[in-house]
Design a protein around this motif. Sequence first.
Motif, PDB file in Angstrom:
ATOM      1  N   VAL A   1       0.854  -1.185   0.000  1.00 10.08           N
ATOM      2  CA  VAL A   1       0.000   0.000   0.000  1.00 10.08           C
ATOM      3  C   VAL A   1       0.891   1.236   0.000  1.00 10.08           C
ATOM      4  O   VAL A   1       2.035   1.187   0.462  1.00 10.08           O
ATOM      5  CB  VAL A   1      -0.946   0.037   1.225  1.00 10.08           C
ATOM      6  N   PRO A   2       0.402   2.364  -0.509  1.00  9.90           N
ATOM      7  CA  PRO A   2       1.212   3.590  -0.491  1.00  9.90           C
ATOM      8  C   PRO A   2       1.373   4.119   0.937  1.00  9.90           C
ATOM      9  O   PRO A   2       0.443   4.040   1.745  1.00  9.90           O
ATOM     10  CB  PRO A   2       0.407   4.568  -1.354  1.00  9.90           C
ATOM     11  N   TRP A   3       2.563   4.617   1.230  1.00 10.73           N
ATOM     12  CA  TRP A   3       2.805   5.225   2.545  1.00 10.73           C
ATOM     13  C   TRP A   3       1.877   6.417   2.742  1.00 10.73           C
ATOM     14  O   TRP A   3       1.256   6.557   3.793  1.00 10.73           O
ATOM     15  CB  TRP A   3       4.267   5.635   2.651  1.00 10.73           C
ATOM     16  N   GLU A   4       1.808   7.292   1.748  1.00 10.35           N
ATOM     17  CA  GLU A   4       0.889   8.421   1.784  1.00 10.35           C
ATOM     18  C   GLU A   4      -0.073   8.302   0.602  1.00 10.35           C
ATOM     19  O   GLU A   4       0.365   8.070  -0.531  1.00 10.35           O
ATOM     20  CB  GLU A   4       1.642   9.763   1.711  1.00 10.35           C
ATOM     21  N   PRO A   5      -1.357   8.442   0.837  1.00  5.61           N
ATOM     22  CA  PRO A   5      -1.958   8.758   2.140  1.00  5.61           C
ATOM     23  C   PRO A   5      -2.385   7.546   2.966  1.00  5.61           C
ATOM     24  O   PRO A   5      -2.708   7.693   4.133  1.00  5.61           O
ATOM     25  CB  PRO A   5      -3.190   9.571   1.737  1.00  5.61           C
ATOM     26  N   GLU A   6      -2.395   6.351   2.359  1.00  3.72           N
ATOM     27  CA  GLU A   6      -3.106   5.236   2.983  1.00  3.72           C
ATOM     28  C   GLU A   6      -2.504   4.816   4.319  1.00  3.72           C
ATOM     29  O   GLU A   6      -3.211   4.730   5.331  1.00  3.72           O
ATOM     30  CB  GLU A   6      -3.152   4.046   2.029  1.00  3.72           C
ATOM     31  N   PHE A   7      -1.195   4.531   4.355  1.00  5.69           N
ATOM     32  CA  PHE A   7      -0.608   4.028   5.587  1.00  5.69           C
ATOM     33  C   PHE A   7      -0.581   5.116   6.665  1.00  5.69           C
ATOM     34  O   PHE A   7      -0.806   4.836   7.847  1.00  5.69           O
ATOM     35  CB  PHE A   7       0.809   3.502   5.341  1.00  5.69           C
ATOM     36  N   VAL A   8      -0.330   6.356   6.266  1.00  5.90           N
ATOM     37  CA  VAL A   8      -0.368   7.463   7.226  1.00  5.90           C
ATOM     38  C   VAL A   8      -1.760   7.591   7.828  1.00  5.90           C
ATOM     39  O   VAL A   8      -1.915   7.867   9.028  1.00  5.90           O
ATOM     40  CB  VAL A   8       0.068   8.775   6.548  1.00  5.90           C
ATOM     41  N   ARG A   9      -2.775   7.389   7.017  1.00  5.71           N
ATOM     42  CA  ARG A   9      -4.163   7.412   7.501  1.00  5.71           C
ATOM     43  C   ARG A   9      -4.383   6.328   8.543  1.00  5.71           C
ATOM     44  O   ARG A   9      -5.045   6.553   9.563  1.00  5.71           O
ATOM     45  CB  ARG A   9      -5.091   7.229   6.303  1.00  5.71           C
ATOM     46  N   TRP A  10      -3.814   5.138   8.342  1.00  6.44           N
ATOM     47  CA  TRP A  10      -3.936   4.065   9.327  1.00  6.44           C
ATOM     48  C   TRP A  10      -3.229   4.421  10.633  1.00  6.44           C
ATOM     49  O   TRP A  10      -3.726   4.128  11.715  1.00  6.44           O
ATOM     50  CB  TRP A  10      -3.327   2.782   8.769  1.00  6.44           C
ATOM     51  N   ILE A  11      -2.063   5.054  10.516  1.00  6.49           N
ATOM     52  CA  ILE A  11      -1.328   5.449  11.721  1.00  6.49           C
ATOM     53  C   ILE A  11      -2.116   6.493  12.500  1.00  6.49           C
ATOM     54  O   ILE A  11      -2.141   6.478  13.730  1.00  6.49           O
ATOM     55  CB  ILE A  11       0.067   5.992  11.350  1.00  6.49           C
ATOM     56  N   PHE A  12      -2.755   7.396  11.765  1.00 10.08           N
ATOM     57  CA  PHE A  12      -3.544   8.448  12.406  1.00 10.08           C
ATOM     58  C   PHE A  12      -4.647   7.844  13.267  1.00 10.08           C
ATOM     59  O   PHE A  12      -4.824   8.226  14.434  1.00 10.08           O
ATOM     60  CB  PHE A  12      -4.143   9.354  11.336  1.00 10.08           C
ATOM     61  N   ASP A  13      -5.404   6.924  12.717  1.00 12.57           N
ATOM     62  CA  ASP A  13      -6.476   6.264  13.471  1.00 12.57           C
ATOM     63  C   ASP A  13      -6.454   4.792  13.096  1.00 12.57           C
ATOM     64  O   ASP A  13      -6.864   4.399  11.999  1.00 12.57           O
ATOM     65  CB  ASP A  13      -7.833   6.884  13.128  1.00 12.57           C
ATOM     66  N   THR A  14      -5.990   3.975  14.011  1.00 13.36           N
ATOM     67  CA  THR A  14      -5.813   2.547  13.705  1.00 13.36           C
ATOM     68  C   THR A  14      -7.132   1.829  13.477  1.00 13.36           C
ATOM     69  O   THR A  14      -7.143   0.722  12.924  1.00 13.36           O
ATOM     70  CB  THR A  14      -5.026   1.858  14.832  1.00 13.36           C
ATOM     71  N   ASP A  15      -8.262   2.424  13.863  1.00 12.94           N
ATOM     72  CA  ASP A  15      -9.557   1.808  13.558  1.00 12.94           C
ATOM     73  C   ASP A  15      -9.853   1.808  12.059  1.00 12.94           C
ATOM     74  O   ASP A  15     -10.770   1.106  11.605  1.00 12.94           O
ATOM     75  CB  ASP A  15     -10.685   2.527  14.298  1.00 12.94           C
ATOM     76  N   LEU A  16      -9.111   2.592  11.285  1.00  9.03           N
ATOM     77  CA  LEU A  16      -9.327   2.669   9.843  1.00  9.03           C
ATOM     78  C   LEU A  16      -8.638   1.544   9.090  1.00  9.03           C
ATOM     79  O   LEU A  16      -8.820   1.407   7.878  1.00  9.03           O
ATOM     80  CB  LEU A  16      -8.823   4.021   9.316  1.00  9.03           C
ATOM     81  N   ILE A  17      -7.857   0.732   9.775  1.00  7.22           N
ATOM     82  CA  ILE A  17      -7.105  -0.329   9.110  1.00  7.22           C
ATOM     83  C   ILE A  17      -8.039  -1.498   8.779  1.00  7.22           C
ATOM     84  O   ILE A  17      -8.701  -2.031   9.674  1.00  7.22           O
ATOM     85  CB  ILE A  17      -5.952  -0.821  10.006  1.00  7.22           C
ATOM     86  N   PRO A  18      -8.107  -1.937   7.537  1.00  8.05           N
ATOM     87  CA  PRO A  18      -8.954  -3.085   7.174  1.00  8.05           C
ATOM     88  C   PRO A  18      -8.461  -4.359   7.862  1.00  8.05           C
ATOM     89  O   PRO A  18      -7.278  -4.500   8.189  1.00  8.05           O
ATOM     90  CB  PRO A  18      -8.792  -3.178   5.649  1.00  8.05           C
ATOM     91  N   SER A  19      -9.373  -5.289   8.051  1.00 10.85           N
ATOM     92  CA  SER A  19      -9.053  -6.529   8.768  1.00 10.85           C
ATOM     93  C   SER A  19      -7.879  -7.298   8.156  1.00 10.85           C
ATOM     94  O   SER A  19      -6.980  -7.739   8.888  1.00 10.85           O
ATOM     95  CB  SER A  19     -10.288  -7.429   8.840  1.00 10.85           C
TER      96      SER A  19
END
Length: 425
Positions: A208-226
């Motif tokens: 996955v791309p570091w920005e924006p996707e992985f940064v978005r996961w770091i911001f709120d870990t509830d956004l990470i898909p199962s």
Amino acid sequence: MSGVWSRKIEKHYHLRISPELASWFDDGLWRHHGQSEFRYPLHPEQFIEPVDGTIWAGFMLPDTLPIVGNKYGDWLCLRVSPEGQATEIICWNHGGGDWVPYGRKLSEALFYDAFLAGRAPYGIEQAPVVGDKTACPTVRWAWNWMVRTHPKLEPSLDQLCAAAPAITDRLLAAGVAETVIRRDKMLLALDSPLKSCSVPESARRLGVPWEPEFVRWIFDTDLIPSPAREALRQLYPQYSCSLFSQDWSSAEQQALAVIRSRQDLGWPFDIAGWAAERRNDFSRAIDLYDQGVRTSLFADEGVRFRTHWYPEGLGKFAAARLDHLRHHLPPRLRDDQYLHVFWENDPSTLRHRLREYWLHRARQHFRDNRYMQAYHCYCQAGWDSGSSGLDVYAEILEGIVASATASGSSALCSVARTHRRFLTD
């Protein structure tokens, strides 16, 4: 020589120097190099007549004056009010022009810098290093002035330092460096193990791309898909069940406490707004984002909080969230001209359009003799989201000087005029 430097500074900048600042200048505390990051004070003569490398015109806020540096281009700066008082000390970073309040007084800022700033994680749960630091003349001076102005503090510096991690709560109770300590508590609450250990290589391994996707996961870990959560657990098995742990409730409480005391910082609105949005309280989130989007991009702490996963053309986290929630917005916000500047979503022209928006308002206020409103708009023209070039700041700083002069604020005029002198045309 007691009183000489403070009187000269008062006269030069039309300031009202507090007893604490008078002591700093007149008692020669600036002669001492501390043992913290900011340990290179300006000589009072250079404070009055700055030399190259001190005033970063077009980058530093036009109501600030650097007083203590770190030899890397960053500064603790005095912030000046229209009445000519030093209202707070901000930490200004030359790398991006970002700033954060370090305290209402120089003593608070120096004490925070000596014992809490930059400590992992964010200075909160580790005991400050004592010993030599408590014997440092700068630290002792800061402590003595803090005790004078904050009677809730313990009389012994050594006892306070020995009380970690309760030190931050005691400082908060006394009102010392409150804003930056609350910021640190927010960062700690949201600092999951995933955030601490992740690097761009982590995103590459998951495809996955570091920005924006992985940064978005770091911001709120509830956004990470199962599926990604399971892959991350395998990538970092040492963290077991704690890998994604965050305390959004605690972060929200600290953010709201900051908002109750001031409304010029973006990060408390961003975090409190998202906390409301993630529980589907859209009305509350919109209200918070609406206030937050009006603050300067240089006061959003986007990198630390990982809020920079929005499309570049939307300019700010709050603007992007309001765009996302547009079907929930009341008519006054859907039709808001300022928000539409962001919603055009054109990164190549955003800063220019924001500058023109604020310059138009500044000129209008000046024509209507609303000089402090004009001053504010000129400042927004330069420091809402900045500019890709310094050439535009000549007009902005001249407008700031004219507005401050017309409003009767000799102090703001003097400080802005000093910045104007250092601007390369």
